[in-house]
Scaffold this motif. Structure first.
Motif, PDB file in Angstrom:
ATOM      1  N   PRO A 149     -38.148  18.614   6.508  1.00  0.00           N
ATOM      2  CA  PRO A 149     -37.052  19.579   6.374  1.00  0.00           C
ATOM      3  C   PRO A 149     -35.662  18.974   6.374  1.00  0.00           C
ATOM      4  CG  PRO A 149     -37.950  19.617   8.599  1.00  0.00           C
ATOM      5  CD  PRO A 149     -38.848  18.738   7.800  1.00  0.00           C
ATOM      6  N   ASP A 150     -35.493  17.768   6.947  1.00  0.00           N
ATOM      7  CA  ASP A 150     -34.160  17.180   7.081  1.00  0.00           C
ATOM      8  C   ASP A 150     -33.982  15.903   6.287  1.00  0.00           C
ATOM      9  OD1 ASP A 150     -33.105  19.154   8.883  1.00  0.00           O
ATOM     10  OD2 ASP A 150     -34.434  18.318  10.409  1.00  0.00           O
TER      11      ASP A 150
ATOM     12  N   LYS B  90     -45.886   9.877  10.031  1.00  0.00           N
ATOM     13  CA  LYS B  90     -44.639  10.353  10.637  1.00  0.00           C
ATOM     14  C   LYS B  90     -43.471   9.825   9.791  1.00  0.00           C
ATOM     15  CE  LYS B  90     -44.226  12.360  14.051  1.00  0.00           C
ATOM     16  NZ  LYS B  90     -44.087  13.813  14.320  1.00  0.00           N
ATOM     17  N   CYS B  91     -42.463   9.288  10.414  1.00  0.00           N
ATOM     18  CA  CYS B  91     -41.310   8.762   9.677  1.00  0.00           C
ATOM     19  C   CYS B  91     -41.578   7.295   9.311  1.00  0.00           C
ATOM     20  CB  CYS B  91     -40.043   8.865  10.519  1.00  0.00           C
ATOM     21  SG  CYS B  91     -39.638  10.568  11.005  1.00  0.00           S
ATOM     22  N   TYR B  92     -41.425   6.951   8.060  1.00  0.00           N
ATOM     23  CA  TYR B  92     -41.588   5.575   7.597  1.00  0.00           C
ATOM     24  C   TYR B  92     -40.704   5.385   6.366  1.00  0.00           C
ATOM     25  CZ  TYR B  92     -45.084   7.828   4.519  1.00  0.00           C
ATOM     26  OH  TYR B  92     -45.728   8.659   3.637  1.00  0.00           O
ATOM     27  N   ASN B  93     -40.631   4.152   5.877  1.00  0.00           N
ATOM     28  CA  ASN B  93     -39.698   3.847   4.799  1.00  0.00           C
ATOM     29  C   ASN B  93     -40.391   3.084   3.679  1.00  0.00           C
ATOM     30  OD1 ASN B  93     -36.908   3.891   3.791  1.00  0.00           O
ATOM     31  ND2 ASN B  93     -36.993   1.676   4.026  1.00  0.00           N
ATOM     32  N   ARG B  94     -41.587   3.487   3.360  1.00  0.00           N
ATOM     33  CA  ARG B  94     -42.314   2.872   2.260  1.00  0.00           C
ATOM     34  C   ARG B  94     -43.116   3.949   1.549  1.00  0.00           C
ATOM     35  NH1 ARG B  94     -44.366   1.021   7.377  1.00  0.00           N
ATOM     36  NH2 ARG B  94     -46.610   1.345   7.659  1.00  0.00           N
ATOM     37  N   ARG B  95     -43.881   3.567   0.555  1.00  0.00           N
ATOM     38  CA  ARG B  95     -44.666   4.538  -0.201  1.00  0.00           C
ATOM     39  C   ARG B  95     -46.130   4.443   0.212  1.00  0.00           C
ATOM     40  NH1 ARG B  95     -45.437   4.687  -6.704  1.00  0.00           N
ATOM     41  NH2 ARG B  95     -45.921   2.518  -6.219  1.00  0.00           N
ATOM     42  N   LEU B  96     -46.714   5.580   0.474  1.00  0.00           N
ATOM     43  CA  LEU B  96     -48.131   5.677   0.807  1.00  0.00           C
ATOM     44  C   LEU B  96     -48.862   6.149  -0.438  1.00  0.00           C
ATOM     45  CD1 LEU B  96     -50.406   5.627   2.927  1.00  0.00           C
ATOM     46  CD2 LEU B  96     -49.738   7.951   3.566  1.00  0.00           C
ATOM     47  N   ILE B  97     -49.735   5.294  -0.966  1.00  0.00           N
ATOM     48  CA  ILE B  97     -50.473   5.588  -2.190  1.00  0.00           C
ATOM     49  C   ILE B  97     -51.922   5.872  -1.809  1.00  0.00           C
ATOM     50  CG2 ILE B  97     -51.206   4.728  -4.447  1.00  0.00           C
ATOM     51  CD1 ILE B  97     -48.730   2.858  -4.319  1.00  0.00           C
TER      52      ILE B  97
ATOM     53  N   GLN C 284     -36.933  13.741  11.297  1.00  0.00           N
ATOM     54  CA  GLN C 284     -35.691  12.989  11.426  1.00  0.00           C
ATOM     55  C   GLN C 284     -34.778  13.239  10.222  1.00  0.00           C
ATOM     56  OE1 GLN C 284     -34.891  11.006  14.232  1.00  0.00           O
ATOM     57  NE2 GLN C 284     -36.685  12.156  14.951  1.00  0.00           N
ATOM     58  N   SER C 285     -33.482  13.125  10.434  1.00  0.00           N
ATOM     59  CA  SER C 285     -32.500  13.350   9.367  1.00  0.00           C
ATOM     60  C   SER C 285     -32.297  12.081   8.556  1.00  0.00           C
ATOM     61  CB  SER C 285     -31.158  13.795   9.962  1.00  0.00           C
ATOM     62  OG  SER C 285     -31.300  15.017  10.651  1.00  0.00           O
ATOM     63  N   LEU C 286     -32.195  12.250   7.234  1.00  0.00           N
ATOM     64  CA  LEU C 286     -31.965  11.111   6.341  1.00  0.00           C
ATOM     65  C   LEU C 286     -31.399  11.605   5.023  1.00  0.00           C
ATOM     66  CD1 LEU C 286     -32.389   8.055   5.655  1.00  0.00           C
ATOM     67  CD2 LEU C 286     -34.602   8.725   4.702  1.00  0.00           C
ATOM     68  N   ASP C 287     -30.367  10.935   4.532  1.00  0.00           N
ATOM     69  CA  ASP C 287     -29.880  11.146   3.173  1.00  0.00           C
ATOM     70  C   ASP C 287     -30.472  10.040   2.318  1.00  0.00           C
ATOM     71  OD1 ASP C 287     -28.617  11.481   0.769  1.00  0.00           O
ATOM     72  OD2 ASP C 287     -26.610  11.730   1.617  1.00  0.00           O
ATOM     73  N   ALA C 288     -31.530  10.362   1.590  1.00  0.00           N
ATOM     74  CA  ALA C 288     -32.273   9.349   0.833  1.00  0.00           C
ATOM     75  C   ALA C 288     -31.476   8.781  -0.329  1.00  0.00           C
ATOM     76  CB  ALA C 288     -33.587   9.938   0.320  1.00  0.00           C
ATOM     77  N   SER C 289     -30.396   9.435  -0.722  1.00  0.00           N
ATOM     78  CA  SER C 289     -29.584   8.948  -1.841  1.00  0.00           C
ATOM     79  C   SER C 289     -28.485   7.999  -1.400  1.00  0.00           C
ATOM     80  CB  SER C 289     -28.955  10.133  -2.579  1.00  0.00           C
ATOM     81  OG  SER C 289     -28.027  10.815  -1.746  1.00  0.00           O
TER      82      SER C 289
ATOM     83  N   ASN D 154     -28.709   5.098   0.259  1.00  0.00           N
ATOM     84  CA  ASN D 154     -29.033   3.680   0.209  1.00  0.00           C
ATOM     85  C   ASN D 154     -30.375   3.524  -0.484  1.00  0.00           C
ATOM     86  OD1 ASN D 154     -29.940   1.014   0.839  1.00  0.00           O
ATOM     87  ND2 ASN D 154     -28.585   0.953   2.611  1.00  0.00           N
ATOM     88  N   ASP D 155     -30.409   2.721  -1.569  1.00  0.00           N
ATOM     89  CA  ASP D 155     -31.639   2.549  -2.342  1.00  0.00           C
ATOM     90  C   ASP D 155     -32.764   1.920  -1.529  1.00  0.00           C
ATOM     91  OD1 ASP D 155     -30.453   3.644  -4.543  1.00  0.00           O
ATOM     92  OD2 ASP D 155     -29.937   1.726  -5.478  1.00  0.00           O
ATOM     93  N   MET D 156     -32.434   1.257  -0.422  1.00  0.00           N
ATOM     94  CA  MET D 156     -33.453   0.629   0.413  1.00  0.00           C
ATOM     95  C   MET D 156     -33.878   1.511   1.577  1.00  0.00           C
ATOM     96  SD  MET D 156     -34.103  -2.151  -1.109  1.00  0.00           S
ATOM     97  CE  MET D 156     -35.080  -2.991   0.134  1.00  0.00           C
ATOM     98  N   ARG D 157     -33.290   2.704   1.661  1.00  0.00           N
ATOM     99  CA  ARG D 157     -33.612   3.596   2.764  1.00  0.00           C
ATOM    100  C   ARG D 157     -33.921   4.985   2.214  1.00  0.00           C
ATOM    101  NH1 ARG D 157     -29.876   2.241   8.033  1.00  0.00           N
ATOM    102  NH2 ARG D 157     -30.288   0.004   8.094  1.00  0.00           N
ATOM    103  N   THR D 158     -35.052   5.075   1.541  1.00  0.00           N
ATOM    104  CA  THR D 158     -35.410   6.321   0.859  1.00  0.00           C
ATOM    105  C   THR D 158     -36.397   7.171   1.640  1.00  0.00           C
ATOM    106  OG1 THR D 158     -37.129   5.144  -0.373  1.00  0.00           O
ATOM    107  CG2 THR D 158     -34.958   5.323  -1.405  1.00  0.00           C
ATOM    108  N   GLY D 159     -36.877   6.664   2.783  1.00  0.00           N
ATOM    109  CA  GLY D 159     -37.770   7.464   3.608  1.00  0.00           C
ATOM    110  C   GLY D 159     -39.207   7.487   3.135  1.00  0.00           C
ATOM    111  N   PRO D 160     -40.008   8.410   3.662  1.00  0.00           N
ATOM    112  CA  PRO D 160     -41.447   8.427   3.375  1.00  0.00           C
ATOM    113  C   PRO D 160     -41.754   8.870   1.940  1.00  0.00           C
ATOM    114  CG  PRO D 160     -40.898   9.698   5.368  1.00  0.00           C
ATOM    115  CD  PRO D 160     -39.621   9.434   4.646  1.00  0.00           C
TER     116      PRO D 160
END
Length: 497
Positions: free
Chosen positions: A278-279, A206-213, A233-238, A240-246
């Motif tokens: 999508p967001d 779902k929504c997370y803030n790390r990388r899944l390898i 969920q809505s997010l502007d990944a650009s 904040n460098d620490m908040r880039t989303g999934p």
């Protein structure tokens, strides 16, 4: 040999053995003293500093050496399989940032299940789960089988959950969690010991803030998706460098689809990999599908929905699937769905920046449409080989597919060992990135069939890689001339097909 003292042994999860034994001892697991703790205990299992793990089985030691940088300074736990154990229960009680190594050792003599054909020449060692594995921040699951064995995760006979591995939250990105999750060297089998098929998706994010390898695994597909990321969920990944989303790296995996019976009907798996973001805006270099093999019965290999300004890299995948048949979604909806190799969905806001799909070095052979286009998007297409009944499908004519310069992907083409195009030794600078098309099943389709609203140039003529390049067609509006630069189409492509 490191000995487990009694008070430590009491902390080991039920029916799983924390291995710190010699390889010789592990080869005779039936004679090994086994330590278990009472089932009612809720204390987390004991872990060991990865740097202190010695005298391990050959498979475990190989992974420790292979991933020395990954495990350095972290806590490890090394497990053996038990037919009465619940791997998910154990993992869900472990702390963050733990490396979980699944050996091919067993606590009892196990009879492997061959309900799904194992890797040729390898004996499966089955780890059973009774519920979902919930991956915490930084947890890694790594198969560490000895030569001649494969580590398999499969549901037990009482399994009722929809997913095997779950990451993230339905409504929260958990921005404080930034450590990667690794899933490597595992065979995922969605079929239970009694032949039941309860799983909808093997890995569900779902929504997370790390990388899944997810790398070097074998996926036998369940009903719907092998890997599904679904975050609305809505997010502007650009911002904040620490908040880039999934993030997702899906690389060097083998994905196999097989028909199954449900309700008296023969069905096929719906999708291999699905990303629905999508967001999430302006997310770049976070999503990659690279060097995978997709084969057998799959309705759709990849379905990707991206938000404005985001991008995905899809490089050097080998696809050879038969997508003829019916999937469970079609039965539920009561109508036929499109079958594609890849399905890309962009945006409908003409004022926003379209997402970018980078495709290079892929071999796509399907028994329907190679690529489906839905909405406004950008596409960089380099050195792909398409084989299908039809190369393209684009129904929403009012939204354009913008072909961007693919020369930036030339390095990815050079890495493709089985590229069907020429090399830079040929006279044309475009040779490294030219695509190829072959119609199958007696289809008369040409390389651009199905595109109705294209802006820019797509290069599909292998003749430009010959020493004396022949001419290919440039289509500009309703006027055709000849050149050796490739194929160019504009918004009026529909008029001249």
């Amino acid at each position: 040999m490191i000995k487990l003292h009694h008070h430590l042994a009491q902390l080991v999860a039920p029916l799983y053995l924390l291995q710190v034994l010699s390889p010789e001892a592990q080869n005779t697991t039936q004679n090994t003293t086994q330590y278990t703790r009472p089932a009612q205990t809720t204390l987390p299992p004991t872990t060991v500093l990865c740097d202190n793990l010695t005298s391990q089985t050959s498979g475990v030691q190989r992974r420790l050496n292979q991933y020395s940088e990954l495990v350095r300074g972290r806590q490890c736990i090394v497990l053996s399989a038990d037919p009465k154990g619940d791997l998910a229960q154990l993992i869900n009680r472990l702390g963050d940032n733990t490396v979980i190594l699944l050996s091919s050792g067993t606590t009892t003599t196990m009879k492997p299940s061959f309900s799904v054909t194992p890797v040729v020449g390898k004996t499966p060692v089955n780890y059973l789960i009774g519920s979902e594995i919930i991956l915490k921040d930084g947890q890694d699951i790594i198969g560490a089988a000895d030569n001649g064995f494969e580590v398999v995760i499969m549901p037990d006979g009482s399994y009722t959950d929809q997913f095997m591995v779950r990451v993230g939250d339905t409504s929260n990105f958990r921005f404080g969690e930034t450590k990667d999750n690794n899933i490597r060297h595992i065979t995922f089998r969605p079929t239970g010991p009694k032949g039941l098929r309860p799983i909808h998706s093997t890995v569900f994010g779902k929504c997370y803030n790390r990388r899944l390898i997810i790398e070097n695994n074998v996926f036998h597909l369940p009903k719907d998706s092998g890997v599904r990321l679904d975050c609305s969920q809505s997010l502007d990944a650009s911002a904040n460098d620490m908040r880039t989303g999934p993030g997702l790296l899906f690389a060097h995996n083998t994905v196999k689809g097989k028909s199954y019976s449900q309700g008296g009907r023969e069905l096929i798996p719906t999708e291999a990999v699905t990303i629905h973001h999508p967001d999430i805006k302006h997310q770049s270099q976070k999503l990659a599908i690279i060097d995978n093999i997709f084969q057998d019965k799959i309705s759709e290999v990849g379905k990707f929905t991206l938000g404005p300004g985001s991008s995905i890299n899809i490089f050097r995948n080998r696809i050879d699937v038969d997508n003829r048949g019916t999937n469970a979604h079609e039965v539920q909806m009561g109508h036929r769905m499109q079958k594609n190799g890849f399905a890309f969905k962009g945006i409908t806001d003409s004022n926003a920046e379209p997402p970018l799909f980078n495709l290079a070095g892929n071999q796509i052979r399907v028994r329907n449409t190679a690529i489906n286009i839905d909405g406004q998007m950008k596409l960089a297409l380099a050195c792909n080989y398409l084989q299908a009944v039809k190369p393209w499908r684009q129904e929403k004519h009012r939204y354009s597919l913008k072909a961007v310069d693919p020369l930036s992907l030339a390095d990815q083409c050079k890495k493709s060992l089985s590229s069907s195009v020429g090399t830079t030794s040929h006279p044309s600078a475009l040779c490294p990135i030219v695509n190829s098309w072959t119609a199958i099943d007696a289809s008369p389709a040409t390389a651009l069939k199905g595109l109705t609203n294209l802006e820019g140039q797509l290069y599909f003529d292998p003749a430009i890689c010959q020493a004396a390049p022949s001419h290919s067609v440039v289509i500009t509006g309703t006027t055709a001339t000849t050149t050796a630069l490739g194929i160019m189409t504009t918004l009026n492509l529909l008029l001249i097909q």
